[in-house]
Design a protein around this motif. Structure first.
Motif, PDB file in Angstrom:
ATOM      1  N   UNK A 140       1.386  -0.904  -0.025  1.00 22.38           N
ATOM      2  CA  UNK A 140       0.240   0.642   0.050  1.00 22.38           C
ATOM      3  C   UNK A 140       0.555   0.887   0.327  1.00 22.38           C
ATOM      4  N   UNK A 141       2.094   0.803  -0.050  1.00 14.40           N
ATOM      5  CA  UNK A 141       2.900   2.721   0.409  1.00 14.40           C
ATOM      6  C   UNK A 141       2.671   3.210   2.143  1.00 14.40           C
ATOM      7  N   UNK A 142       2.359   2.373   2.744  1.00 12.46           N
ATOM      8  CA  UNK A 142       2.121   2.373   4.527  1.00 12.46           C
ATOM      9  C   UNK A 142       3.571   1.990   4.847  1.00 12.46           C
ATOM     10  N   UNK A 143       3.509   2.925   6.161  1.00 11.19           N
ATOM     11  CA  UNK A 143       4.692   2.368   7.089  1.00 11.19           C
ATOM     12  C   UNK A 143       4.122   1.426   8.205  1.00 11.19           C
ATOM     13  N   UNK A 144       2.972   1.197   8.521  1.00 12.57           N
ATOM     14  CA  UNK A 144       2.334   0.542   9.664  1.00 12.57           C
ATOM     15  C   UNK A 144       0.838   0.124   9.006  1.00 12.57           C
ATOM     16  N   UNK A 145       0.294  -1.208   9.410  1.00 14.50           N
ATOM     17  CA  UNK A 145      -0.423  -1.691   8.973  1.00 14.50           C
ATOM     18  C   UNK A 145      -0.643  -2.773  10.779  1.00 14.50           C
ATOM     19  N   UNK A 146      -1.581  -2.905  10.406  1.00 13.18           N
ATOM     20  CA  UNK A 146      -2.407  -3.438  11.839  1.00 13.18           C
ATOM     21  C   UNK A 146      -2.156  -4.548  11.355  1.00 13.18           C
ATOM     22  N   UNK A 147      -2.473  -5.636  12.930  1.00 13.14           N
ATOM     23  CA  UNK A 147      -2.538  -7.414  11.809  1.00 13.14           C
ATOM     24  C   UNK A 147      -3.735  -7.851  11.473  1.00 13.14           C
ATOM     25  N   UNK A 148      -4.192  -7.093  11.119  1.00 13.48           N
ATOM     26  CA  UNK A 148      -5.866  -7.557  10.303  1.00 13.48           C
ATOM     27  C   UNK A 148      -7.762  -7.310  10.843  1.00 13.48           C
ATOM     28  N   UNK A 149      -8.112  -6.488   9.905  1.00 14.82           N
ATOM     29  CA  UNK A 149      -9.305  -6.298  10.038  1.00 14.82           C
ATOM     30  C   UNK A 149      -9.843  -7.639   9.972  1.00 14.82           C
ATOM     31  N   UNK A 150     -11.496  -7.144  10.128  1.00 12.79           N
ATOM     32  CA  UNK A 150     -12.486  -8.437  10.812  1.00 12.79           C
ATOM     33  C   UNK A 150     -13.507  -8.085   8.722  1.00 12.79           C
ATOM     34  N   UNK A 151     -13.198  -7.432   7.915  1.00 12.31           N
ATOM     35  CA  UNK A 151     -13.364  -7.947   6.242  1.00 12.31           C
ATOM     36  C   UNK A 151     -13.221  -6.408   5.841  1.00 12.31           C
ATOM     37  N   UNK A 152     -12.872  -6.745   4.950  1.00 11.28           N
ATOM     38  CA  UNK A 152     -13.385  -4.605   4.358  1.00 11.28           C
ATOM     39  C   UNK A 152     -14.005  -3.738   4.629  1.00 11.28           C
ATOM     40  N   UNK A 153     -15.609  -3.845   4.058  1.00 11.01           N
ATOM     41  CA  UNK A 153     -16.592  -2.990   4.491  1.00 11.01           C
ATOM     42  C   UNK A 153     -16.606  -2.171   6.399  1.00 11.01           C
ATOM     43  N   UNK A 154     -15.896  -3.783   7.439  1.00  7.39           N
ATOM     44  CA  UNK A 154     -15.802  -3.205   8.885  1.00  7.39           C
ATOM     45  C   UNK A 154     -14.163  -1.979   8.899  1.00  7.39           C
ATOM     46  N   UNK A 155     -12.990  -2.768   7.672  1.00  4.79           N
ATOM     47  CA  UNK A 155     -12.347  -2.111   7.659  1.00  4.79           C
ATOM     48  C   UNK A 155     -12.740  -0.325   7.521  1.00  4.79           C
ATOM     49  N   UNK A 156     -13.517  -0.013   5.992  1.00  6.12           N
ATOM     50  CA  UNK A 156     -13.810   1.004   5.502  1.00  6.12           C
ATOM     51  C   UNK A 156     -14.166   1.334   6.997  1.00  6.12           C
ATOM     52  N   UNK A 157     -15.222   1.014   7.545  1.00  7.44           N
ATOM     53  CA  UNK A 157     -15.930   2.249   8.658  1.00  7.44           C
ATOM     54  C   UNK A 157     -14.779   2.375   9.816  1.00  7.44           C
ATOM     55  N   UNK A 158     -13.879   1.720  10.370  1.00 10.01           N
ATOM     56  CA  UNK A 158     -13.065   2.070  11.268  1.00 10.01           C
ATOM     57  C   UNK A 158     -11.902   3.281  10.139  1.00 10.01           C
ATOM     58  N   UNK A 159     -11.129   2.973   9.071  1.00 11.46           N
ATOM     59  CA  UNK A 159     -10.906   3.954   8.218  1.00 11.46           C
ATOM     60  C   UNK A 159     -11.364   5.017   8.857  1.00 11.46           C
ATOM     61  N   UNK A 160     -13.296   5.282   8.522  1.00  8.31           N
ATOM     62  CA  UNK A 160     -13.938   6.607   8.282  1.00  8.31           C
ATOM     63  C   UNK A 160     -13.491   7.142  10.025  1.00  8.31           C
ATOM     64  N   UNK A 161     -14.215   6.874  10.405  1.00  7.89           N
ATOM     65  CA  UNK A 161     -14.253   7.335  12.420  1.00  7.89           C
ATOM     66  C   UNK A 161     -12.020   7.633  12.556  1.00  7.89           C
ATOM     67  N   UNK A 162     -10.829   6.687  11.914  1.00  9.73           N
ATOM     68  CA  UNK A 162      -9.763   6.830  12.228  1.00  9.73           C
ATOM     69  C   UNK A 162      -9.688   8.315  11.438  1.00  9.73           C
ATOM     70  N   UNK A 163     -10.104   9.071   9.983  1.00  6.74           N
ATOM     71  CA  UNK A 163      -9.772  10.096   9.451  1.00  6.74           C
ATOM     72  C   UNK A 163     -10.849  10.888  10.498  1.00  6.74           C
TER      73      UNK A 163
END
Length: 947
Positions: A140-163
């Motif tokens: 992805x060209x990022x420095x830090x990734x976590x050790x996985x999320x539950x699926x793509x949809x919930x990862x998108x929701x977590x990305x929203x609240x992170x932003x």
């Protein structure tokens, strides 16, 4: 001749035989399991039919043997049609290397492991997860990734609240690209509404919308297949004070400039196509990655590198205070789990193929798509987008249904976008024959298909996967030995009892596990036509009916793909029920102080305010404080969340009064089903006062933990909440409520595990399992109470399925801590119980029903021996800072170095002699603070090894 039925499956699953059970019951002080039920479980909730099991369970069929159950399940799998899937939308067929199937997915050393909270005996899976983080970060060209999320949809929701947390903008508006996957869009909208986030949708190819907004969510490639360079959009968003997250296909990123290099602030997505079967929607490892400046905003788990006391490199979960069960109502997410097993498969897939192999797969996928597009264009069919990776969008006015039906006749599923458009997605499993059949479905004859010379595609210039973890294991021999070396560093259920309270680490039977890799389940696309999936849908229907019978609720949703998601879905159902009645003011959730912290986090995510209810000294909910809180918040009361049996491991006798008090005030009762394994066959929460419960299929119903995931957290509800169960845009039969997970039925491919378990246990077997777990917990409590006092018991001096051992007085007297005892247990060959939850300075022990008496006694003897060691520290024989407990765990390497300790090498590593097979920890005690101060969460660059 031996009768094959002489041992039922229940006899194989339940550890103690009749003689062992008699000894256990004698120590506990009861004559039978039936008497135990009447002594331990409050009479007010004990719900027995004439046959002895809880009413409703008598509807279950007679139990089957292992072979009979597998025959029945294989018949259901055979009813499914495994078509060639070219639907796409984030789910793709993939070719899992057999070495990974046999040695990870089908290997109990990997699938029975627990979350790596004891890192010294979890080094193998922690290294594998570090590889996963490195893989995601590189691609992805990022420095830090976590050790996985539950699926793509919930990862998108977590990305929203992170932003939202990271953005300086005060705007509540959030922009979604119209080319997002529909399930991702729906999950994000579900998550946004209770948080007061206003969703704005826009075609980002036409520019950003007017006005202020705090963030943008884009997709690469888009749902239509379109590839867009988002560099200019991201730059404009930044100029306007907003942050950007991009959902990126990792296979496409082997060829395309990654979003991190385009300026994106976060990336999210799924690793499913890296060797993880579609499985009708899951489980799959989602991902979330950020630049370093946002590392401490990441939800979920993060594996980091630290050192042990000898200065050797060691892995651990980094920044552990970020764990959401610690932050409670201040949590920024309710995620406290991951998809570890699937993340490991994806990481090892990347390791096995390497950068060159992944790029070759991506190029082959693109060439197939390119061939289809050229063929269509040659025949005059409009291809909507000129830039695509794997998905072609064809415009066929008025003919889309005809084309899709033609393809189905060829055994291929395409995506029906609308009456004028068809989507065709290629993947690793696509062949030349498949592409020819697709063109034939559009009416092209062999003569009109043209040969296409490969055109240059992709603009990625940066390197990736250069660490030796991705360059060293190309042969099966090398990969086989690597996987074995990693699993040897871990303690899983295949090596030892894991007596974790609240976590139910019990037998995951081979017969239950076998079906998950059957193609009839594993190769189904979650959006396949219902006509292709009648067997899978029957498994789902059966499970819903059985769980209704077991819990006493009226309806069940299997969509939530973790316990945290089940909590959230249940609270959303309560919230939407109140809103439907015009009670928008009901927003207060009462939560006992003993509750698991995800309860509070889930309530906040569901738009509720948390009020904490005090507990008495014996651990029960303080009814006086509860009534006072209800009086204070009567008009605003939405719900109470209560775990039953309690988080303290006892059956509270006042549960009926608690439920009635909340109902009388107009609230709903959420019964957390984390401890349902102490109720199955005995009592039903849907009948003793609950309105909704989530159930942990990965605990009570035998889906394995897999090192911290997968999980399934379905919810059961009473009839008035049924209209508010999770829906899904691609499954209209589920209703109109918003989804909480990306796939309609969540992690469907592992549901056969629970189906098989219930089918083989039957009603009496399920009841026997619950009572044996209770008996074994009480046996441990009686044996250890004089050495480590049991903190809480019920009215009759009984515990439920777990007990809490209080080490605080010993720590005060001797300086020996709960951490010392936990680490020392590794030297004895045991995984530690749950540390300092729900009470700091304690150990919570849960033996489950599947451990036999020999193993339980071995654990008790180890704990008693440790108590003797503590006494020696207390007597001054060993100093507080240098004794076998403080020095634990001991590795083989430490024995051959200079030995300066006041205890012998033999005492260090063979504390009870050689009676039990030795498990050698891979590292000594890890310095967590060092790892947090020097945060490193990916494999070091290859240059770091030059020294």
């Amino acid at each position: 001749m031996i009768d094959a039925r002489s041992h039922s499956f229940a006899d194989r699953h339940v550890g103690p035989d009749s003689a062992e059970l008699a000894r256990i019951l004698d120590v506990v002080g009861v004559a039978s399991l039936d008497e135990l039920a009447t002594r331990a479980v409050p009479a007010s909730i004990l719900d027995a039919a004439p046959g002895g099991v809880a009413a409703g369970l008598d509807t279950l069929d007679s139990p089957l043997t292992e072979h009979e159950a597998l025959i029945a399940l294989s018949a259901l799998a055979a009813r499914n049609t495994v078509a060639v899937s070219m639907v796409g939308l984030g789910y793709y067929d993939t070719l899992t290397p057999p070495v990974l199937v046999r040695n990870i997915l089908e290997n109990p050393a990997w699938y029975t492991a627990y979350t790596p909270y004891q890192p010294e005996i979890s080094q193998g899976r922690l290294e594998a997860l570090l590889n996963f983080q490195t893989m995601v970060g590189d691609l992805t060209g990022m420095e830090i990734a976590n050790s996985s999320m539950l699926d793509e949809g919930t990862a998108a929701a977590e990305a929203m609240t992170l932003l939202r947390r990271a953005s300086r903008s005060k705007s509540p508006r959030f922009v979604l690209d119209t080319d997002l996957f529909p399930q991702t869009r729906a999950v994000v909208i579900t998550r946004a509404e209770p948080l007061g986030i206003e969703i704005v949708e826009a075609d980002l190819t036409q520019g950003l919308p007017d006005g202020e907004f705090f963030g943008v969510l884009a997709q690469l490639p888009g749902a239509s297949g379109r590839v867009v360079d988002h560099t200019s959009m991201i730059a404009e968003a930044h100029e306007r004070g907003a942050l950007v997250a991009v959902g990126a296909d990792l296979l496409a990123l082997t060829l395309l400039t990654p979003p991190g290099e385009q300026g994106a602030d976060a990336c999210f997505g799924t690793t499913q196509r890296f060797g993880v079967p579609m499985g009708f929607g899951g489980p799959h490892a989602g991902y979330l990655a950020v630049h370093t400046k946002h590392a401490r905003q990441l939800p979920g788990r993060l594996v980091g590198i630290s050192v042990d006391v000898d200065g050797d490199k060691a892995y651990r979960l980094a920044l552990q205070t970020r764990e959401q069960h610690i932050r409670r109502e201040k949590a920024t997410s309710n995620i406290c789990t991951a998809q570890v097993l699937l993340a490991i498969v994806a990481a090892m897939y990347a390791s096995y193929h390497g950068a060159e192999g992944l790029k070759a797969i991506a190029q082959r996928v693109h060439r197939h798509a390119e061939f289809i597009a050229a063929g269509l264009q040659a025949a005059g069919v409009e291809v909507v987008h000129g830039e695509f990776f794997d998905t072609v969008l064809a415009r066929v006015p008025g003919r889309a249904v005809e084309v899709v039906e033609n393809a189905q006749a060829w055994g291929i599923n395409l995506r029906l976008v609308d009456s004028d458009h068809v989507g065709i997605a290629c993947d690793e499993a696509t062949t030349v024959e498949h592409t020819a059949s697709v063109l034939a479905a559009f009416g092209l004859t062999a003569g009109t298909v043209v040969d296409v010379a490969p055109a240059p595609f992709g603009n990625r210039t940066s390197g990736y996967l250069e660490h030796e973890s991705f360059t060293k294991y190309r042969t099966e021999t090398a990969m086989l030995r690597y996987l074995r070396s990693l699993s040897d560093k871990d303690i899983a259920l295949d090596r030892s009892m894991i007596p974790l309270g609240s976590c139910t680490m019990k037998l995951n039977a081979t017969a239950e596990m076998e079906p998950i890799t059957w193609p009839g389940f594993s190769k189904l696309h979650p959006f396949a036509p219902a006509s292709d999936t009648p067997g899978m849908l029957q498994v789902i229907e059966d499970l819903q009916d059985w769980l209704v019978a077991i819990t006493g609720y009226d309806a069940v949703s299997l969509q939530p793909n973790a316990g945290s998601q089940g909590e959230y879905a249940g609270l959303l159902a309560i919230r939407n029920y109140h809103l439907s009645r015009g009670d928008s003011h009901r927003d207060t959730c009462l939560i006992p102080s003993s509750a698991h912290g995800t309860n509070a986090a889930s309530a906040v995510m569901a738009g509720m305010r948390v009020e904490v209810v005090a507990c008495r000294e014996n651990g029960d909910v303080d009814l006086d404080d509860l009534r006072a809180k209800i009086a204070d918040h009567a008009e605003r009361l939405a719900a109470i969340m209560i775990t039953y049996p309690s988080t303290h491991g006892v059956y509270e006798h006042e549960i009926g009064e608690i439920c009635a008090a909340v109902h009388d005030a107009g609230g709903q009762v959420y019964v957390d089903g984390a401890n349902l394994n102490a109720l199955v066959g005995l009592a039903r929460p849907g009948r003793f006062g609950g309105d909704v419960s989530h159930l942990n299929l990965h605990k009570t119903f035998c889906i394995p933990h897999g090192g911290g995931g997968p999980g399934v957290g379905p919810i059961g509800v009473r009839s008035h909440l049924a209209p508010f169960l999770p829906g899904h845009p691609m499954a209209p039969e589920l209703g109109e409520a918003g989804p909480v997970s990306a796939a309609p039925y969540g992690s469907a491919s592992i549901l056969p595990i629970t189906w098989t378990y219930i089918k083989m246990m039957g009603a009496q077997g399920l009841r026997r399992a619950s009572l044996t777990a209770i008996a074994s917990a009480n046996y441990i409590a009686r044996r250890l109470d004089e050495h480590f006092p049991v903190l809480y018991t019920g009215e009759n001096g009984m515990v439920a399925h777990e007990c809490i051992l209080d080490l605080r007085p010993l720590t005060k007297e001797t300086g020996v801590t709960v951490d010392d005892v936990a680490k020392r247990l590794a030297d004895y060959g045991f995984h530690a119980p749950t540390m300092s939850f729900p009470v700091a300075g304690t150990l919570m022990v849960e033996p489950t029903e599947s451990e036999n008496l020999d193993e339980i006694d071995e654990f008790c003897e180890a704990m008693i021996a440790i108590r003797r060691e503590i006494d020696r520290v207390g007597a001054g024989e060993w100093p507080v800072d240098d004794n076998p407990l403080r020095g634990a765990p001991h590795t083989a390497e430490c024995l051959v170095s200079e030995w300066k300790h006041p205890y012998s090498r033999e005492v260090a590593v063979y504390p009870r002699g050689k009676a039990r097979p030795k498990v050698w920890p891979a590292v000594r005690r890890i310095d967590g603070a060092h790892g947090d101060r020097n945060l490193v969460c990916s494999c070091p660059p290859i240059e770091a090894y030059s020294d």
